[in-house]
Scaffold this motif. Structure first.
Motif, mmCIF file in Angstrom:
data_model
loop_
_atom_site.group_PDB
_atom_site.id
_atom_site.type_symbol
_atom_site.label_atom_id
_atom_site.label_comp_id
_atom_site.label_asym_id
_atom_site.label_seq_id
_atom_site.Cartn_x
_atom_site.Cartn_y
_atom_site.Cartn_z
ATOM 1 N N ILE A 1 0.872 -1.190 0.000
ATOM 2 C CA ILE A 1 0.000 0.000 0.000
ATOM 3 C C ILE A 1 0.902 1.231 0.000
ATOM 4 O O ILE A 1 1.924 1.247 0.680
ATOM 5 C CB ILE A 1 -0.859 0.056 1.296
ATOM 6 C CG1 ILE A 1 -1.689 -1.216 1.497
ATOM 7 C CG2 ILE A 1 -1.731 1.327 1.341
ATOM 8 C CD1 ILE A 1 -2.818 -1.378 0.539
ATOM 9 N N GLU A 2 0.501 2.252 -0.724
ATOM 10 C CA GLU A 2 1.176 3.551 -0.629
ATOM 11 C C GLU A 2 0.146 4.659 -0.689
ATOM 12 O O GLU A 2 -1.024 4.400 -0.974
ATOM 13 C CB GLU A 2 2.233 3.732 -1.738
ATOM 14 C CG GLU A 2 3.654 3.438 -1.284
ATOM 15 C CD GLU A 2 4.076 4.203 -0.023
ATOM 16 O OE1 GLU A 2 3.478 5.254 0.274
ATOM 17 O OE2 GLU A 2 4.984 3.755 0.686
ATOM 18 N N GLY A 3 0.591 5.882 -0.428
ATOM 19 C CA GLY A 3 -0.355 6.997 -0.453
ATOM 20 C C GLY A 3 0.325 8.318 -0.777
ATOM 21 O O GLY A 3 1.548 8.458 -0.652
ATOM 22 N N LEU A 4 -0.490 9.257 -1.230
ATOM 23 C CA LEU A 4 -0.030 10.635 -1.472
ATOM 24 C C LEU A 4 -1.098 11.577 -0.928
ATOM 25 O O LEU A 4 -2.293 11.236 -0.939
ATOM 26 C CB LEU A 4 0.110 10.912 -2.973
ATOM 27 C CG LEU A 4 1.212 10.203 -3.748
ATOM 28 C CD1 LEU A 4 1.088 10.557 -5.234
ATOM 29 C CD2 LEU A 4 2.599 10.595 -3.225
ATOM 30 N N ARG A 5 -0.677 12.759 -0.499
ATOM 31 C CA ARG A 5 -1.650 13.799 -0.196
ATOM 32 C C ARG A 5 -2.189 14.306 -1.542
ATOM 33 O O ARG A 5 -1.464 14.270 -2.541
ATOM 34 C CB ARG A 5 -0.944 14.917 0.578
ATOM 35 C CG ARG A 5 -1.808 15.657 1.569
ATOM 36 C CD ARG A 5 -0.978 16.597 2.399
ATOM 37 N NE ARG A 5 -0.269 17.567 1.540
ATOM 38 C CZ ARG A 5 0.734 18.336 1.970
ATOM 39 N NH1 ARG A 5 1.165 18.268 3.229
ATOM 40 N NH2 ARG A 5 1.319 19.184 1.145
ATOM 41 N N LEU A 6 -3.433 14.771 -1.554
ATOM 42 C CA LEU A 6 -4.040 15.120 -2.837
ATOM 43 C C LEU A 6 -3.252 16.189 -3.607
ATOM 44 O O LEU A 6 -3.084 16.090 -4.828
ATOM 45 C CB LEU A 6 -5.491 15.577 -2.605
ATOM 46 C CG LEU A 6 -6.423 15.502 -3.793
ATOM 47 C CD1 LEU A 6 -6.356 14.158 -4.499
ATOM 48 C CD2 LEU A 6 -7.846 15.801 -3.356
ATOM 49 N N THR B 1 -2.129 4.301 5.784
ATOM 50 C CA THR B 1 -0.935 3.668 6.365
ATOM 51 C C THR B 1 -0.323 2.779 5.305
ATOM 52 O O THR B 1 -0.962 1.845 4.818
ATOM 53 C CB THR B 1 -1.323 2.817 7.597
ATOM 54 O OG1 THR B 1 -1.984 3.670 8.520
ATOM 55 C CG2 THR B 1 -0.095 2.198 8.261
ATOM 56 N N SER B 2 0.910 3.078 4.907
ATOM 57 C CA SER B 2 1.561 2.285 3.856
ATOM 58 C C SER B 2 2.131 0.997 4.443
ATOM 59 O O SER B 2 2.243 0.868 5.662
ATOM 60 C CB SER B 2 2.690 3.091 3.228
ATOM 61 O OG SER B 2 3.729 3.239 4.180
ATOM 62 N N LEU B 3 2.497 0.069 3.544
ATOM 63 C CA LEU B 3 3.131 -1.177 4.018
ATOM 64 C C LEU B 3 4.366 -0.855 4.842
ATOM 65 O O LEU B 3 4.592 -1.455 5.897
ATOM 66 C CB LEU B 3 3.492 -2.055 2.820
ATOM 67 C CG LEU B 3 4.273 -3.333 3.135
ATOM 68 C CD1 LEU B 3 3.729 -4.514 2.343
ATOM 69 C CD2 LEU B 3 5.762 -3.174 2.827
ATOM 70 N N TRP B 4 5.151 0.120 4.403
ATOM 71 C CA TRP B 4 6.397 0.419 5.120
ATOM 72 C C TRP B 4 6.148 1.139 6.431
ATOM 73 O O TRP B 4 6.883 0.936 7.396
ATOM 74 C CB TRP B 4 7.352 1.222 4.230
ATOM 75 C CG TRP B 4 7.919 0.352 3.154
ATOM 76 C CD1 TRP B 4 7.693 0.442 1.813
ATOM 77 C CD2 TRP B 4 8.764 -0.802 3.339
ATOM 78 N NE1 TRP B 4 8.342 -0.566 1.144
ATOM 79 C CE2 TRP B 4 9.008 -1.339 2.052
ATOM 80 C CE3 TRP B 4 9.325 -1.435 4.450
ATOM 81 C CZ2 TRP B 4 9.800 -2.474 1.861
ATOM 82 C CZ3 TRP B 4 10.119 -2.568 4.253
ATOM 83 C CH2 TRP B 4 10.346 -3.065 2.979
#
Ligand code: MTE
Length: 308
Positions: A184-189, A243-246
């Motif tokens: 999983i990863e994420g970014l702020r919009l 919450t990302s995998l890392w």
């Protein structure tokens, strides 16, 4: 087949002209090493397509196609960077779809063909791994913003959450319980809307190979490489920071942002310098990996020694 050492590897433009020469004098001998897909036994395509330049905007030379396709981080296949290309050969990338939903007006499931319909641009970016090695890669892809324009985030959407395929039958690394799969990863919009953030479907003028995240992966060049999640099947617009995998696996290392920052060391090593694959001496790591002009404003009111 004998394996090339990285010291024997030539920059791609020299390699290309050498290849043209070889085709002239002995195409059959070269052809004999290839299987039906044009890949050799290690899963490396030996026929890269054309690129528009041999260096990035700082004058840094492109890494060779061979470097980029044989030295990979992709824990779903292996933690051994040089084994990923071989172990990911045969990974099924068609049919493939990406479900884009969550807090949007127009949720949509895209077939990979639908995404290739966006104009594909070449973007030559530095990739800086958190492990302190780096490469220069000519990606093909399209700005993430174009996808956001289509699905129309609601005003409550603050973040994007990305998910890699979960398929332990094809991805042997997912059978071990060490990490919480899927990746999983994420970014702020506002990060996702920045023009530098792309979804990539190719590199060196060709479709991505499995080891590089085929058929589609994220590329966010001002952040450590682990943010650039591979083989995406799901994207959600959400209100809370994902919450990302890392972040789950190593909460004491890097947090959600993971912007390249030479002043914030990893708990076990300095981030002040890096090893460019193919070079002998180390070079200095640049704030935001050299993209400060385009992205520093996104973090103007944040203490980047605290939020990293
Ligand atoms: N995405 C997934 N799904 N799994 C991974 O293990 N590794 C990350 C990132 N994306 C990874 C991933 C890391 S640590 C890096 S440095 C880059 O992919 C490497 O991309 P490359 O192999 O195409 O150079």
């Amino acid at each position: 087949m004998t394996k090339l050492r990285s010291s024997e590897i030539t920059p791609e433009h020299i390699y290309l002209s050498r290849r043209a020469f070889m085709v002239g004098i002995g195409a059959l001998a070269v052809g004999g090493l290839l299987n039906a897909c044009g890949n050799n036994e290690e899963g490396v395509s030996v026929t890269p397509g054309p690129v528009s330049a041999d260096s990035d905007e700082l004058g840094d030379t492109l890494n060779s196609y061979r470097d980029i396709t044989t030295y990979n981080n992709y824990y779903e296949f292996s933690t051994d960077k040089e084994a990923v290309a071989r172990l990911s050969q045969g990974f099924q990338t068609t049919p493939w779809s990406i479900a884009v939903g969550g807090l949007v007006n127009n949720p949509k499931t895209y077939g990979i063909e639908d995404l290739r319909r966006f104009d594909q641009e070449e973007r030559i970016y530095r990739l800086r791994c958190v492990e302190a090695w780096s490469m220069v890669i000519p990606w093909l892809g399209f700005p993430l913003r174009k996808l956001l324009d289509e699905v129309e985030p609601l005003s409550t959407a603050k973040y994007m959450r990305f998910e890699t395929l979960y398929d332990p039958n094809q991805m042997p690394g997912q059978r071990d319980g060490w990490y919480q799969w899927p990746y999983i990863e994420g970014l702020r919009l506002d990060e996702a809307m920045n023009d530098l953030a792309i979804l990539s479907t190719g590199l060196y003028g060709k479709e991505l190979l499995p080891q590089n995240g085929a058929p589609i992966r994220l590329v966010v060049p001002w952040k450590y490489g682990f943010k650039s999640i591979k083989s995406i099947v799901k994207i959600d617009l959400v209100e809370e920071e994902p919450t990302s995998l890392w972040m789950a696996a190593a909460p004491h290392e890097y947090g959600f942002y993971a912007n390249v920052n030479p002043d914030v060391p990893h708990p076990r090593w300095s981030q002040a310098t890096e090893r460019r694959i193919g070079e002998l001496s180390r070079r200095e790591t640049l704030p935001f990996n050299g993209y400060a002009e385009q992205v520093a404003l996104l973090y103007a009111d944040m203490d980047l020694r605290k939020f990293y």
